[in-house]
Design an enzyme around this catalytic site. Structure first.
Site, PDB file in Angstrom:
ATOM      1  N   GLY A 237      -7.148  48.771  18.014  1.00  0.00           N
ATOM      2  CA  GLY A 237      -6.379  47.803  18.850  1.00  0.00           C
ATOM      3  C   GLY A 237      -7.199  49.430  20.499  1.00  0.00           C
TER       4      GLY A 237
ATOM      5  N   GLY B 144      -6.261  50.273  24.901  1.00  0.00           N
ATOM      6  CA  GLY B 144      -5.416  50.221  25.781  1.00  0.00           C
ATOM      7  C   GLY B 144      -5.957  51.377  27.030  1.00  0.00           C
ATOM      8  N   GLY B 145      -4.740  52.101  27.623  1.00  0.00           N
ATOM      9  CA  GLY B 145      -5.188  52.637  28.585  1.00  0.00           C
ATOM     10  C   GLY B 145      -5.657  54.007  28.381  1.00  0.00           C
ATOM     11  CG  MET B 146      -3.335  56.802  26.311  1.00  0.00           C
ATOM     12  SD  MET B 146      -1.444  57.687  26.247  1.00  0.00           S
ATOM     13  CE  MET B 146      -3.112  59.226  25.209  1.00  0.00           C
ATOM     14  N   GLY B 147      -7.360  54.831  25.001  1.00  0.00           N
ATOM     15  CA  GLY B 147      -8.336  54.954  24.018  1.00  0.00           C
ATOM     16  C   GLY B 147      -7.830  53.945  23.135  1.00  0.00           C
TER      17      GLY B 147
ATOM     18  CE  LYS C 119      -2.933  56.488  20.606  1.00  0.00           C
ATOM     19  NZ  LYS C 119      -1.518  56.324  21.476  1.00  0.00           N
TER      20      LYS C 119
ATOM     21  CG  ASP D  50       4.942  51.267  25.955  1.00  0.00           C
ATOM     22  OD1 ASP D  50       5.868  50.130  26.659  1.00  0.00           O
ATOM     23  OD2 ASP D  50       3.885  51.830  25.534  1.00  0.00           O
TER      24      ASP D  50
END
Length: 844
Positions: A89, A91-94, A112, A205
């Site tokens: 996946g 997202g905004g962080m990587g 990650k 979150d």
């Protein structure tokens, strides 16, 4: 031309979109921009610019990610010992990748990788915060962290447990779990979040995609993932990004609490606390019960969603389910039909969910543990605190639990009277629990909240300030409820202990224990738990006599009340062994720890964290007895187990690594010991902060290794750093502080400053003679003798050495001391050595 107000709106939507996973981003933009094509175009333009500068430059290339491709082009790339398999996946962080760890063990992991770009500094800080958060936690419902690092190009990566599971809502629907089964599974999630809160970490979150369910031995087990935007309340990290920033929304729309949404308010917004996670848990619970979120956001713009979140009350789950067009499908996913499902949710289940998602956080459950406790009452057909506890309600719950008993009781007025009395008592207890929950909620709200900037007068409010302020408020605000007062004192003491602030932890623990003995009695489990904590704390501080007295008293009660194989009893036994080790009663310590370990391995399992701690203590006792090669073997085995079970940066792993360094020192393998100390020190500085007692131990061992290698200037600098920390934490006359000062004085002598070293030792001995610990005095005289020996003052060295022997200096310590090399062959030294051996033999 874009106005400042429009630009603020664009910036908020872009920031929120970058937090979404790629698969969810288009749907989010449809909602956020609605039919405003100009707004949509500007937002998409900024996102595209970000992806060109960030995603593409931060992709899987050797130059950017330091990923070494295999000669075979089809073989996945690698980062260190990890071979990337496929992307899970983004997202905004990587990005998150599935990878295979190739050594020292082979297993699947999740990696990650952080992106770079115009938000690089902020994202990097969140990434480091996630690594810090995970390092503090060890719970079966929280995904473990195995490794972390930074590539030479400066990009961060985090290696975590790979959870091959489904989001909790999908798992429950796929397996057609009933409402009761869903609630049991959800309780495990609450336990995991509660553990994070006890470590002073808020997730911020929580949503189904961050709560994955896998099966262990055929049973569903949740794993909470993605602490990427977690907030540290008391972690000791002073980076301001770990506090909620005014003017930014952090979280996922639909699951974030109203106070998180208030981040966009023009009046400064509000900080979040643990009850924000309670709200998110409540939304997840709502979805588990009904299959939908409390509000239908599909036709709302981004800002309309925020308004609804802040202002509109959620409908009851039973009402929301009744109004659904596909309610039959939702009921079938729960193994029932629509009408029975609505009846089951109506009443207590509705009340529990609505209390969890209250707009005003003071009216919510104060903690995930309270939410889980109310769910347990619901499952047992007991009164829940979320319900208005009328007599009729209590009676209905009683009848539901005791149908046959009530039927029989109806035949006699006496039994009916007893029933009424029992219900009155139960009503009083329920009200008391509800009032106590409100008290905790109000108290926590007063502590873990960043002060109004106007009130703080520009001063930065740190986590330590919040903690100190909270500990001062306990006695004043909770004195009318001593049981709750003691509980909060214990929790505060535990937080201080985790931060290495022992004096404050001891003061609060002693107060809590005094109250619990008076109110609950000495045999109450809460009292015994506090005694275990205080005994271990006293041992860590070097107050061995006081610790042993308390531990033996407690252990006797534990065995009678809880049983000899209870987890709490075994923990108390472990701490007694550690204290005996500190008192230099090594053979006795080994016996106690070995017996404890055998029982723990059988009852708790060989890889339980408590079992691992005892293995570490036992290896330390073996080392102190002079069996260094045996201790080294045990430490290396322990490190391998601990890295696999609790992770490479867990305190248990670091303790074993530090003890291995000490064993290498004893075997005079100084370069190996130095490198081991540096490896431990690098991790401790990162996860424990600049002033922690564990850091002092590692600095002391490193300074000793450098001393024996002849690197005197570096050794002096290292030991003085340790001394400064110890003086600040424990005070200048604490025995542990004085022990570090002894090492500094020996270095002074080696560097040719013997008069200065001699004055230092005379001051140390004057302070130590106030105590009655012969082992501490023996070590001090031994250090004094070392300083004299390296300076060439043999007569003084022999005199001080005999004084050390008079105070029971172990002969093994005397033999292994390299500073006495100049005394070898001197008949007076040989006579002292013989006298030490004879004295040690007589005491065994």
């Amino acid at each position: 031309m874009t106005t400042p107000g429009q630009w603020l709106r664009v910036k908020e939507i872009v920031g929120a979109a970058l937090e979404c996973e790629q698969s969810q981003r288009l749907a989010f933009l449809d909602t956020a921009c609605h039919e405003d094509s100009q707004l949509r175009a500007e937002v998409e333009s900024l996102i595209a610019a970000y992806e060109r500068s960030s995603l593409l430059s931060g992709g899987l290339s050797q130059s950017n990610w330091n990923i070494t491709p295999s000669p075979d082009a089809e073989t996945p790339a690698t980062i260190g010992p990890y071979r990337l398999e496929r992307e899970l996946g983004a997202g905004g962080m990587g990005q998150v990748w599935l990878a295979e760890q190739l050594e020292p063990v082979r297993r699947l992991v999740a990696i990650k990788l952080i992106r770079s770009g115009f938000r690089d500094r902020e994202i990097a800080q969140r990434f480091l915060a996630e690594r810090q958060s995970l390092a503090l936690m060890n719970h079966p419902s929280i995904a473990k962290v195995f490794d972390a690092g930074t590539t030479p190009s400066g990009q961060h990566y985090l290696v975590m447990e790979y959870v091959d599971g489904q989001p909790i809502t999908e798992y429950c629907d796929h397996h057609k779990l009933s409402i009761d089964q869903r609630l049991r599974l959800f309780q495990q999630v609450c336990d995991g979040v509660q553990h994070a809160h006890q470590k002073a970490i808020i997730h911020r979150d929580l949503k189904p995609s961050n709560i994955l369910v896998t099966e262990v031995d055929g049973k569903p087990t949740p794993r909470i993932i993605d602490f990427g935007i977690a907030k540290a309340l008391t972690s000791g990290i002073d980076d301001p990004t770990l506090f909620t920033r005014v003017g930014s929304v952090i979280g996922t729309m639909g699951y974030m609490s109203p106070e998180q949404a208030e981040g966009t308010s023009q009046d400064g917004g509000h900080d979040v606390d643990t009850r924000s996670d309670v709200y998110s848990l409540g939304v997840v619970l709502y979805e588990l019960l009904t299959g939908v979120l409390p509000f239908d956001q599909r036709k709302l713009t981004y800002f309309e969603v925020l308004r609804v979140l802040r202002e509109q009350d959620a409908p009851r789950p039973s009402t929301r389910l009744r109004d659904l067009a596909n309610s039959n499908a939702a009921a079938q996913d729960r193994g029932t039909e629509t009408a029975p499902l609505i009846r089951q949710l109506r009443g207590d289940a509705d009340s529990i969910v609505l209390k969890a998602i209250e707009k005003e956080r003071n009216r919510r459950y104060a903690s995930p543990a309270e939410l889980a406790a109310d769910i347990e009452r619901y499952l047992r057909n007991e009164p829940v605190t979320a319900h208005a506890a009328s007599f009729g309600y209590l009676a209905r719950k009683y009848v539901r639990r005791h149908r046959a008993g009530v039927l029989i009781a109806a035949t006699g007025i006496l039994l009916l009277a007893g029933f009424a009395i029992a219900q009155t008592i139960q009503l009083r207890n329920t009200r008391r629990q509800r009032d106590r929950a409100d008290r905790i909620s109000q108290f926590m709200s007063g502590i873990f909240k960043v002060s109004n900037p106007n009130q703080s007068q520009g001063k930065t409010i740190t986590a330590r300030d919040l903690l100190d302020n909270g500990s001062k408020q306990i006695a004043a605000e909770l004195k009318d409820d001593p049981e709750l007062e003691a509980r909060m004192m214990y929790q505060m003491a535990d937080t201080y202990y985790n931060l290495g602030i022992y004096p404050q932890a001891q003061s609060l623990a002693e107060q809590a224990l005094s109250i619990q003995r008076r109110v609950l009695g000495s045999h109450n489990p809460d009292t015994l738990e506090t005694m275990t904590f205080l005994g271990g704390l006293l041992s860590d501080e070097g107050n061995y006599r006081e610790a042993e007295k308390l531990q033996r008293e407690q252990l006797e009660v534990d065995r009678k009340v809880l049983g000899p194989e209870n987890r709490a009893t075994l923990k108390a036994s472990f701490w007694l062994g550690i204290t005996l080790n500190g008192e230099e009663r090594y053979a006795e310590a080994e016996k106690v720890l070995r017996q404890t370990l055998v029982t723990q391995q059988r009852v708790l399992g060989p890889e339980d964290p408590q079992t691992i701690m005892t293995m570490d203590g036992l290896a330390n006792a073996v080392e102190r007895e002079g069996r260094f090669s045996e201790a080294e073997k045990q430490y290396r085995s322990l490190i391998e187990i601990s890295r696999r079970v609790v992770g490479p940066e867990n305190t248990n792993t670091l303790s074993a690594m530090g003890n291995l360094a000490a064993t290498l020192l004893q075997q005079e393998r100084f370069p190996e010991a130095e490198q081991q100390c540096r490896d431990v020190l690098a991790i401790e500085r990162r996860i424990l902060g600049p002033e922690h007692p564990d850091l002092v131990v590692t600095l002391d061992n490193l300074g000793t290794a450098l001393d024996y290698e002849g690197k005197l200037v570096e050794a002096d600098k290292t030991l003085r750093e340790a001394l400064a920390i110890e003086q600040h934490l424990l005070g200048p006359e604490n025995p542990s502080t004085l022990t570090i000062e002894e090492s500094v004085a020996v270095i002074q002598s080696e560097m040719g400053h013997y008069p200065e070293a001699k004055n230092t030792f005379q001051s140390i001995l004057k302070s130590l003679e106030k105590t009655s610990e012969p082992g501490t005095l023996a070590t001090a005289w031994d250090g004094f003798a070392c300083a004299a020996a390296v300076a060439g003052h043999k007569d003084e060295a022999i005199e001080y050495l005999n004084k050390a022997i008079d105070h029971n200096l172990p002969s093994a310590q005397l033999i292994a001391e390299p500073h006495f090399d100049s005394l070898h062959g001197d008949p007076r030294y040989e006579a002292a050595l013989a006298r030490s051996k004879a004295a040690n033999t007589a005491t065994q």
